[in-house]
Write a protein that holds these residues in place. Structure first.
Motif, PDB file in Angstrom:
ATOM      1  N   GLU A   1       0.758  -1.442   0.113  1.00  0.00           N
ATOM      2  CA  GLU A   1       0.122   0.006  -0.079  1.00  0.00           C
ATOM      3  C   GLU A   1       0.921   1.258  -0.199  1.00  0.00           C
ATOM      4  O   GLU A   1       0.190   2.157  -0.654  1.00  0.00           O
ATOM      5  CB  GLU A   1      -1.151  -0.096   1.134  1.00  0.00           C
ATOM      6  CG  GLU A   1      -1.987  -0.781   1.092  1.00  0.00           C
ATOM      7  CD  GLU A   1      -3.029  -1.057   2.264  1.00  0.00           C
ATOM      8  OE1 GLU A   1      -3.271   0.063   2.814  1.00  0.00           O
ATOM      9  OE2 GLU A   1      -3.574  -1.800   2.746  1.00  0.00           O
ATOM     10  N   ASP A   2       1.867   1.049   0.647  1.00  0.00           N
ATOM     11  CA  ASP A   2       2.795   2.432   0.794  1.00  0.00           C
ATOM     12  C   ASP A   2       3.335   2.774  -0.778  1.00  0.00           C
ATOM     13  O   ASP A   2       3.560   3.873  -1.001  1.00  0.00           O
ATOM     14  CB  ASP A   2       3.778   2.181   1.956  1.00  0.00           C
ATOM     15  CG  ASP A   2       4.479   3.426   2.536  1.00  0.00           C
ATOM     16  OD1 ASP A   2       3.711   4.433   2.567  1.00  0.00           O
ATOM     17  OD2 ASP A   2       5.568   3.310   3.092  1.00  0.00           O
ATOM     18  N   LEU A   3       3.622   1.679  -1.582  1.00  0.00           N
ATOM     19  CA  LEU A   3       4.474   1.665  -2.818  1.00  0.00           C
ATOM     20  C   LEU A   3       3.249   2.346  -3.786  1.00  0.00           C
ATOM     21  O   LEU A   3       3.351   3.299  -4.358  1.00  0.00           O
ATOM     22  CB  LEU A   3       4.912   0.823  -3.216  1.00  0.00           C
ATOM     23  CG  LEU A   3       5.836   0.699  -4.387  1.00  0.00           C
ATOM     24  CD1 LEU A   3       6.846   1.464  -4.517  1.00  0.00           C
ATOM     25  CD2 LEU A   3       5.932  -0.467  -5.226  1.00  0.00           C
ATOM     26  N   LEU A   4       1.992   1.653  -3.454  1.00  0.00           N
ATOM     27  CA  LEU A   4       0.910   2.208  -4.441  1.00  0.00           C
ATOM     28  C   LEU A   4       0.536   3.508  -4.209  1.00  0.00           C
ATOM     29  O   LEU A   4      -0.253   4.262  -4.935  1.00  0.00           O
ATOM     30  CB  LEU A   4      -0.206   1.118  -4.291  1.00  0.00           C
ATOM     31  CG  LEU A   4       0.224  -0.172  -4.497  1.00  0.00           C
ATOM     32  CD1 LEU A   4      -1.300  -1.243  -4.438  1.00  0.00           C
ATOM     33  CD2 LEU A   4       0.425  -0.345  -6.057  1.00  0.00           C
TER      34      LEU A   4
ATOM     35  N   ASP B   1      12.405   5.727  -6.836  1.00  0.00           N
ATOM     36  CA  ASP B   1      11.793   7.076  -6.494  1.00  0.00           C
ATOM     37  C   ASP B   1      10.879   6.627  -5.304  1.00  0.00           C
ATOM     38  O   ASP B   1       9.821   7.625  -5.230  1.00  0.00           O
ATOM     39  CB  ASP B   1      11.111   7.631  -7.520  1.00  0.00           C
ATOM     40  CG  ASP B   1      12.252   8.659  -8.430  1.00  0.00           C
ATOM     41  OD1 ASP B   1      13.217   8.991  -7.969  1.00  0.00           O
ATOM     42  OD2 ASP B   1      11.632   9.032  -9.507  1.00  0.00           O
ATOM     43  N   PHE B   2      10.839   5.787  -4.506  1.00  0.00           N
ATOM     44  CA  PHE B   2      10.113   5.401  -3.563  1.00  0.00           C
ATOM     45  C   PHE B   2      10.123   6.187  -2.331  1.00  0.00           C
ATOM     46  O   PHE B   2      10.696   6.017  -1.226  1.00  0.00           O
ATOM     47  CB  PHE B   2      10.294   3.965  -3.081  1.00  0.00           C
ATOM     48  CG  PHE B   2       9.323   3.326  -1.989  1.00  0.00           C
ATOM     49  CD1 PHE B   2       8.010   3.776  -1.803  1.00  0.00           C
ATOM     50  CD2 PHE B   2       9.802   2.320  -1.266  1.00  0.00           C
ATOM     51  CE1 PHE B   2       7.207   3.157  -0.922  1.00  0.00           C
ATOM     52  CE2 PHE B   2       8.836   1.606  -0.324  1.00  0.00           C
ATOM     53  CZ  PHE B   2       7.593   2.325  -0.101  1.00  0.00           C
TER      54      PHE B   2
ATOM     55  N   ARG C   1       4.229   9.393  -9.393  1.00  0.00           N
ATOM     56  CA  ARG C   1       5.463   8.919  -9.356  1.00  0.00           C
ATOM     57  C   ARG C   1       5.533   7.490  -9.367  1.00  0.00           C
ATOM     58  O   ARG C   1       6.466   6.846  -9.818  1.00  0.00           O
ATOM     59  CB  ARG C   1       5.933   9.370  -7.990  1.00  0.00           C
ATOM     60  CG  ARG C   1       7.352   8.861  -7.522  1.00  0.00           C
ATOM     61  CD  ARG C   1       7.678   9.677  -6.318  1.00  0.00           C
ATOM     62  NE  ARG C   1       7.851  11.081  -6.386  1.00  0.00           N
ATOM     63  CZ  ARG C   1       7.691  11.681  -5.461  1.00  0.00           C
ATOM     64  NH1 ARG C   1       7.535  11.358  -4.208  1.00  0.00           N
ATOM     65  NH2 ARG C   1       7.718  13.191  -5.628  1.00  0.00           N
ATOM     66  N   LEU C   2       4.424   6.584  -9.187  1.00  0.00           N
ATOM     67  CA  LEU C   2       4.283   5.266  -9.579  1.00  0.00           C
ATOM     68  C   LEU C   2       4.198   4.788 -10.913  1.00  0.00           C
ATOM     69  O   LEU C   2       4.913   4.108 -11.300  1.00  0.00           O
ATOM     70  CB  LEU C   2       2.884   4.707  -9.110  1.00  0.00           C
ATOM     71  CG  LEU C   2       2.628   3.026  -9.174  1.00  0.00           C
ATOM     72  CD1 LEU C   2       3.703   2.384  -8.144  1.00  0.00           C
ATOM     73  CD2 LEU C   2       1.322   2.663  -8.855  1.00  0.00           C
TER      74      LEU C   2
END
Length: 175
Positions: A25-28, A74-75, A41-42
């Motif tokens: 979820e944090d990446l999404l 770019d996380f 960004r994703l």
């Protein structure tokens, strides 16, 4: 600008490498952050990851490391203003370090993956050192290619639209 989902989603080999990351979820949440004015960004990270992965396959490089680190390069969720307020360096210098910390909370990173993420800005900033691996150079170059593409494509489309409008007006005038 939307990086065409069906291209990477239908590549089973690629999805096998990154599917666990894409469940986080944090990446999404990176899909909620505007990046390069016209994308998220994703989507940018997926674009970098997938193009780098395709190049790595051709060059017989470490496709797993390049796909995963490309996706995580770019996380970070901070904006330019937040990074500037940290007073530890420029956005280009700081965000790779934040991305590595965030990525390490999500998954175990190899030294290769860390180098890819940390060094992906080496052409645009000083003080981060040279990439140690070919995979790091690939992601660095692909990141720049994708960034230019993301910024220039909407501008090109706008110009094409204006040219079409002018052509229509000229046709009416010469009719």
């Amino acid at each position: 600008m939307e990086f065409v989902r069906s291209i990477w989603e239908n590549d089973k080999d690629y999805m096998t490498l990154v599917e666990d990351l894409l469940e986080n979820e944090d990446l999404l949440k990176l899909d909620e952050i505007t990046h390069h004015r016209y994308t998220t960004r994703l989507i940018h990270s997926l674009f970098v990851s997938y193009v780098s992965y395709k190049i790595a396959k051709r060059l017989n490089l470490n496709v797993r490391a390049i796909a995963r680190a490309g996706l995580l390069h770019d996380f970070f969720h901070e904006g330019r203003e937040e990074i500037a307020s940290m007073k530890v360096g420029s956005h280009n210098f700081v965000h790779p370090k934040i991305a590595v910390k965030n990525a390490e909370r999500l998954t175990e990173l190899s030294e290769l993956e860390k180098d890819i993420i940390l060094k992906h800005m080496f052409l645009t900033t000083t003080g981060i050192g040279m990439p140690r691996y070919k995979e790091s150079l690939v992601v660095t170059c692909v990141d720049k290619y994708c960034s230019i593409n993301e910024v220039s494509t909407p501008a090109r489309m706008k110009v094409k639209g204006k040219i079409s409008e002018w052509r229509m007006k000229l046709r009416v005038v010469h009719a």
